[in-house]
Design a protein around this motif. Structure first.
Motif, mmCIF file in Angstrom:
data_model
loop_
_atom_site.group_PDB
_atom_site.id
_atom_site.type_symbol
_atom_site.label_atom_id
_atom_site.label_comp_id
_atom_site.label_asym_id
_atom_site.label_seq_id
_atom_site.Cartn_x
_atom_site.Cartn_y
_atom_site.Cartn_z
ATOM 1 N N SER A 12 0.766 -0.963 -0.189
ATOM 2 C CA SER A 12 -0.062 -0.447 0.232
ATOM 3 C C SER A 12 0.880 1.562 -0.110
ATOM 4 O O SER A 12 2.004 1.090 0.574
ATOM 5 N N TYR A 14 -0.025 4.110 0.909
ATOM 6 C CA TYR A 14 0.017 5.173 2.053
ATOM 7 C C TYR A 14 0.128 4.619 3.489
ATOM 8 O O TYR A 14 1.289 5.766 4.338
ATOM 9 N N HIS A 37 -9.744 -4.229 5.143
ATOM 10 C CA HIS A 37 -11.066 -5.034 5.933
ATOM 11 C C HIS A 37 -11.155 -6.059 6.490
ATOM 12 O O HIS A 37 -12.019 -7.062 6.886
ATOM 13 N N LYS A 49 -9.773 0.541 5.941
ATOM 14 C CA LYS A 49 -8.483 1.725 5.097
ATOM 15 C C LYS A 49 -7.158 1.039 5.961
ATOM 16 O O LYS A 49 -7.610 1.272 7.432
ATOM 17 N N ILE A 50 -6.496 0.944 5.465
ATOM 18 C CA ILE A 50 -5.125 0.597 5.726
ATOM 19 C C ILE A 50 -4.695 2.158 5.438
ATOM 20 O O ILE A 50 -4.759 2.673 4.018
ATOM 21 N N GLU A 62 -5.690 6.713 9.414
ATOM 22 C CA GLU A 62 -5.650 7.836 8.165
ATOM 23 C C GLU A 62 -4.150 8.113 8.466
ATOM 24 O O GLU A 62 -3.845 8.476 9.536
ATOM 25 N N SER A 63 -3.196 8.270 7.439
ATOM 26 C CA SER A 63 -1.969 8.332 6.713
ATOM 27 C C SER A 63 -1.342 9.918 7.898
ATOM 28 O O SER A 63 -0.729 9.832 8.443
HETATM 29 N N1 LIG Z 1 -7.160 8.592 2.854
HETATM 30 C C1 LIG Z 1 -6.373 7.554 3.733
HETATM 31 C C2 LIG Z 1 -6.456 6.382 2.774
HETATM 32 C C3 LIG Z 1 -6.297 5.222 2.697
HETATM 33 C C4 LIG Z 1 -6.495 4.267 1.099
HETATM 34 O O1 LIG Z 1 -6.782 4.600 0.719
HETATM 35 N N2 LIG Z 1 -5.754 2.902 1.668
HETATM 36 C C5 LIG Z 1 -6.222 1.858 0.618
HETATM 37 C C6 LIG Z 1 -4.667 0.811 0.426
HETATM 38 S S1 LIG Z 1 -3.146 1.937 -0.367
HETATM 39 C C7 LIG Z 1 -6.870 1.659 0.732
HETATM 40 O O2 LIG Z 1 -7.150 0.414 2.067
HETATM 41 N N3 LIG Z 1 -8.178 0.799 0.479
HETATM 42 C C8 LIG Z 1 -9.179 0.150 0.518
HETATM 43 C C9 LIG Z 1 -10.194 0.491 0.289
HETATM 44 O O3 LIG Z 1 -10.641 1.591 -0.149
HETATM 45 O O4 LIG Z 1 -11.315 -0.284 0.527
HETATM 46 C C10 LIG Z 1 -5.091 7.478 4.010
HETATM 47 O O5 LIG Z 1 -4.926 8.149 3.686
HETATM 48 O O6 LIG Z 1 -4.968 6.414 5.358
#
Ligand SMILES: N[C@@H](CCC(=O)N[C@@H](CS)C(=O)NCC(=O)O)C(=O)O
Length: 211
Positions: A12, A14, A37, A49-50, A62-63
């Motif tokens: 990932s 982020y 998830h 989300k990660i 949130e990163s």
């Molecule tokens: N705004 C979030 C974005 C995190 C994000 O979109 N992570 C992706 C992986 S790079 C994720 O978990 N995607 C799974 C999904 O959107 O369901 C952050 O900055 O942490």
């Protein structure tokens, strides 16, 4: 207090931002690989989300929030400047990159064009790639202008703004159309080539798919 735990997948972008930030601060952490998830992630992020973070009783998602906690709670080089303008400029770039650049390059090009087809052992999605490229090119052009004549996006040292674009540029140089687009932007290419040598960036490179 116990060690910080970073929860998320090594592929990932982020999660990589957070891991680069910890490395640049010199703060050790336990990395707990977990997919979006999964139970560990759902326990912290309301949308699964990660990355997520745990530090004793503290849980964050949130990163940007995780990196702000890191920068304020721990010693080491400041990744968010203390001065009002510098802090605002870092915030500006993170917000822009997360809402505009990442969707264009990672979510609309790299992931659907290459990663998802690759996971299904299918050929790259050419229609998706062709549709995404004008915006990929536009975003790289914006970053070219931002780094021209500069070593860092904001001020004269590494900040979270730079850290947020490294994983996106790493995604861009990995695939042929975006790598060719990057080659048109010499200042951005030089910026990436310089910073890609940082141990924090090198050591967090995602594992390449087998085969
Ligand atoms: N705004 C979030 C974005 C995190 C994000 O979109 N992570 C992706 C992986 S790079 C994720 O978990 N995607 C799974 C999904 O959107 O369901 C952050 O900055 O942490």
């Amino acid at each position: 207090m116990s060690a910080v735990e970073i929860i998320g997948s090594p592929v990932s972008s982020y999660v990589r931002v957070v891991r680069i930030a910890f490395a640049e601060k010199g703060i050790p952490y336990d990395f707990r690989p977990a997919a979006p998830h999964s139970a560990d992630v759902d326990a912290i992020h309301p949308m699964g989300k990660i990355p997520c973070m745990r530090h004793g009783d503290i849980e964050l998602f949130e990163s940007k929030a995780i990196c702000t906690y890191l920068d304020k709670a721990f010693p080491g080089p400041k990744l968010i400047p203390d001065d009002a303008l510098g802090a605002a400029q870092v915030e500006q770039w993170i917000s822009f990159v997360n809402t505009v650049t990442d969707p264009a390059i990672i979510r609309q090009y790299v992931v659907p064009g290459y990663i998802i087809p690759g996971m299904a052992q299918k050929a790259p999605d050419r229609a998706c790639i062709e549709a995404a490229m004008p915006n990929v090119d536009k975003q790289l052009g914006i970053l070219e202008k931002a780094v021209t004549g500069r070593t860092w996006l904001v001020g004269d040292t590494l900040t979270l703004a730079d850290i947020n674009i490294f994983p996106i540029l790493a995604g861009a140089v990995r695939f042929p159309e975006s790598a060719a687009a990057m080659a048109k932007y010499p200042n951005l290419k030089a910026y990436y080539d310089l910073h890609a040598q940082r141990p924090s960036v090198r050591d967090t490179a995602p594992p390449l798919p087998k085969g």
